[in-house]
Write an enzyme that holds these catalytic residues in place. Structure first.
Site, PDB file in Angstrom:
ATOM      1  CB  SER A 142      -7.730  -8.908   3.318  1.00 27.81           C
ATOM      2  OG  SER A 142      -7.240 -10.207   3.596  1.00 27.81           O
ATOM      3  CE1 TYR A 155      -6.711  -7.212   8.534  1.00 28.43           C
ATOM      4  CE2 TYR A 155      -7.086  -9.371   7.565  1.00 28.43           C
ATOM      5  CZ  TYR A 155      -6.513  -8.111   7.511  1.00 28.43           C
ATOM      6  OH  TYR A 155      -5.741  -7.757   6.413  1.00 28.43           O
TER       7      TYR A 155
HETATM    8  N1  LIG Z   1       0.423  -8.263   4.739  1.00 24.48           N
HETATM    9  C1  LIG Z   1      -0.592  -9.002   4.296  1.00 24.48           C
HETATM   10  O1  LIG Z   1      -0.471 -10.230   4.144  1.00 24.48           O
HETATM   11  C2  LIG Z   1      -1.915  -8.351   3.977  1.00 24.48           C
HETATM   12  C3  LIG Z   1      -2.880  -9.126   3.316  1.00 24.48           C
HETATM   13  C4  LIG Z   1      -4.095  -8.567   3.000  1.00 24.48           C
HETATM   14  C5  LIG Z   1      -4.361  -7.256   3.319  1.00 24.48           C
HETATM   15  N2  LIG Z   1      -3.429  -6.512   3.969  1.00 24.48           N
HETATM   16  C6  LIG Z   1      -3.773  -5.118   4.290  1.00 24.48           C
HETATM   17  O2  LIG Z   1      -2.806  -4.239   3.750  1.00 24.48           O
HETATM   18  C7  LIG Z   1      -2.736  -3.059   4.560  1.00 24.48           C
HETATM   19  C8  LIG Z   1      -1.295  -2.788   4.919  1.00 24.48           C
HETATM   20  O3  LIG Z   1      -0.798  -3.860   5.706  1.00 24.48           O
HETATM   21  P1  LIG Z   1       0.753  -4.248   5.814  1.00 24.48           P
HETATM   22  O4  LIG Z   1       0.856  -5.695   5.742  1.00 24.48           O
HETATM   23  O5  LIG Z   1       1.559  -3.386   4.926  1.00 24.48           O
HETATM   24  O6  LIG Z   1       0.999  -3.867   7.362  1.00 24.48           O
HETATM   25  P2  LIG Z   1       2.007  -2.873   8.075  1.00 24.48           P
HETATM   26  O7  LIG Z   1       1.761  -3.051   9.531  1.00 24.48           O
HETATM   27  O8  LIG Z   1       3.382  -3.015   7.537  1.00 24.48           O
HETATM   28  O9  LIG Z   1       1.460  -1.437   7.609  1.00 24.48           O
HETATM   29  C9  LIG Z   1       0.266  -0.907   8.110  1.00 24.48           C
HETATM   30  C10 LIG Z   1       0.319   0.598   7.973  1.00 24.48           C
HETATM   31  O10 LIG Z   1      -0.884   1.160   8.513  1.00 24.48           O
HETATM   32  C11 LIG Z   1      -0.531   2.198   9.427  1.00 24.48           C
HETATM   33  N3  LIG Z   1      -1.585   2.346  10.432  1.00 24.48           N
HETATM   34  C12 LIG Z   1      -2.049   1.404  11.302  1.00 24.48           C
HETATM   35  N4  LIG Z   1      -2.988   1.943  12.084  1.00 24.48           N
HETATM   36  C13 LIG Z   1      -3.109   3.251  11.701  1.00 24.48           C
HETATM   37  C14 LIG Z   1      -3.929   4.315  12.123  1.00 24.48           C
HETATM   38  N5  LIG Z   1      -4.804   4.195  13.133  1.00 24.48           N
HETATM   39  N6  LIG Z   1      -3.810   5.520  11.498  1.00 24.48           N
HETATM   40  C15 LIG Z   1      -2.926   5.669  10.501  1.00 24.48           C
HETATM   41  N7  LIG Z   1      -2.124   4.693  10.044  1.00 24.48           N
HETATM   42  C16 LIG Z   1      -2.229   3.506  10.645  1.00 24.48           C
HETATM   43  C17 LIG Z   1       0.790   1.754  10.017  1.00 24.48           C
HETATM   44  O11 LIG Z   1       1.472   2.864  10.576  1.00 24.48           O
HETATM   45  C18 LIG Z   1       1.487   1.185   8.791  1.00 24.48           C
HETATM   46  O12 LIG Z   1       2.090   2.219   8.038  1.00 24.48           O
HETATM   47  C19 LIG Z   1      -3.655  -3.309   5.749  1.00 24.48           C
HETATM   48  O13 LIG Z   1      -4.913  -2.702   5.503  1.00 24.48           O
HETATM   49  C20 LIG Z   1      -3.791  -4.820   5.770  1.00 24.48           C
HETATM   50  O14 LIG Z   1      -4.990  -5.250   6.371  1.00 24.48           O
HETATM   51  C21 LIG Z   1      -2.206  -7.020   4.300  1.00 24.48           C
END
Ligand SMILES: NC(=O)c1ccc[n+]([C@@H]2O[C@H](COP(=O)([O-])OP(=O)(O)OC[C@H]3O[C@@H](n4cnc5c(N)ncnc54)[C@H](O)[C@@H]3O)[C@@H](O)[C@H]2O)c1
Length: 252
Positions: A142, A155
């Site tokens: 991120s 985070y």
């Molecule tokens: N949405 C944003 O703005 C953003 C920005 C930067 C980074 N990210 C990163 O992208 C990734 C995905 O995030 P997102 O926004 O799609 O969120 P989201 O909540 O839609 O998806 C997260 C996924 O991770 C899975 N997950 C969570 N804990 C878990 C565990 N213990 N074991 C297995 N699976 C697990 C969830 O089931 C889900 O499928 C994350 O690593 C997040 O930090 C997101």
């Protein structure tokens, strides 16, 4: 098709960014294994990939548990005999002022985001080394791994850790033909960011921090993941690729 014949494992592939990556890789010819903790949403995501003509399987498991991780890798091997691409995407993010972060919340972020990335990365890399044909590993970081955002110290720390873990893995795995890169998205529209996106009072000022003036979409991260997974990035390893509408370059 840019991933024709490749086998890809995507953690947290049933929602948000992971789901978009799974769909994009499937459309580019890869066989997809998606993992997550909820069987129903996983099976729904698999059905959607299959409807588009792709091949996919769902594997239930928690990335912070070594036994679950071993089962994920074994299941993919049993199904297709190999893993070419790993997207270490599963992650959580809860906001809390630094002074109020509980020990439990700190440990959960470390266990899922950082230890999970290590456990899955190590298990998959061991298989890639055994097979001897290299591979591509993409760790989901991120912009919060490059600079600090208030109320997200736990985070931020996990994502900073993922960036250095990415460089460390890249360093040791490069001679073995395995490339390891990180993706650093800015604000992307998923359920993780829904509370801010659904709040017009908070969203308005936030958008001023993004030169492109909008939040990103999961498929825009999927396009960057495809670049890192494919031969188009064949001379890149240890890189943290920022995809954030310019947010990180803005001082004020
Ligand atoms: N949405 C944003 O703005 C953003 C920005 C930067 C980074 N990210 C990163 O992208 C990734 C995905 O995030 P997102 O926004 O799609 O969120 P989201 O909540 O839609 O998806 C997260 C996924 O991770 C899975 N997950 C969570 N804990 C878990 C565990 N213990 N074991 C297995 N699976 C697990 C969830 O089931 C889900 O499928 C994350 O690593 C997040 O930090 C997101």
């Amino acid at each position: 098709m840019r991933l024709s014949g490749k086998i890809a494992l995507i953690t947290g592939g049933s929602a948000g960014i992971g789901k978009a990556i799974a769909a994009r890789f499937g459309a580019e010819g890869a066989c997809i294994a998606i993992t997550g903790r909820d069987k129903e949403t996983l099976e729904q995501a698999v059905a959607e990939i299959k409807e588009q003509g792709g091949d996919a399987i769902a594997i239930c498991g928690d990335v912070q548990r070594a036994a679950d991780v071993a089962n994920m890798v074994r299941t993919v091997q049993d199904q297709w005999g190999t893993i070419d691409v790993l997207v270490n995407n599963a992650g959580i993010c809860r906001t809390s002022p630094f002074l109020d972060i509980s020990e439990e919340d700190w440990e959960q972020h470390m266990a899922i985001n950082l230890k999970g990335t290590f456990l899955v990365g190590q298990a998959v890399a061991r298989e890639m080394v055994k097979r001897g044909q290299g591979g591509s590993i993409i760790n989901m970081s991120s912009v919060n791994g490059l600079a600090a955002e208030a109320d997200q110290a736990h985070y931020n720390a996990t994502k900073g850790g993922i960036n250095l873990l990415t460089m460390s893995m890249a360093l040791e795995l490069a001679p073995l033909g395995i490339r390891v890169n990180a993706l650093c998205p800015g604000m992307i529209e998923t359920r993780l960011t829904k509370p801010l996106i659904d709040n017009p009072v908070a969203l308005g000022p936030y958008l001023h921090t993004i030169p492109m003036g909008r939040v990103g979409q999961p498929d825009e991260i999927a396009d960057a993941a495809l670049f890192l997974a494919s031969g188009d990035s064949r001379y890149m390893t240890g890189h943290c690729l920022v995809v954030d509408g310019g947010q990180f370059i803005k001082l004020s």
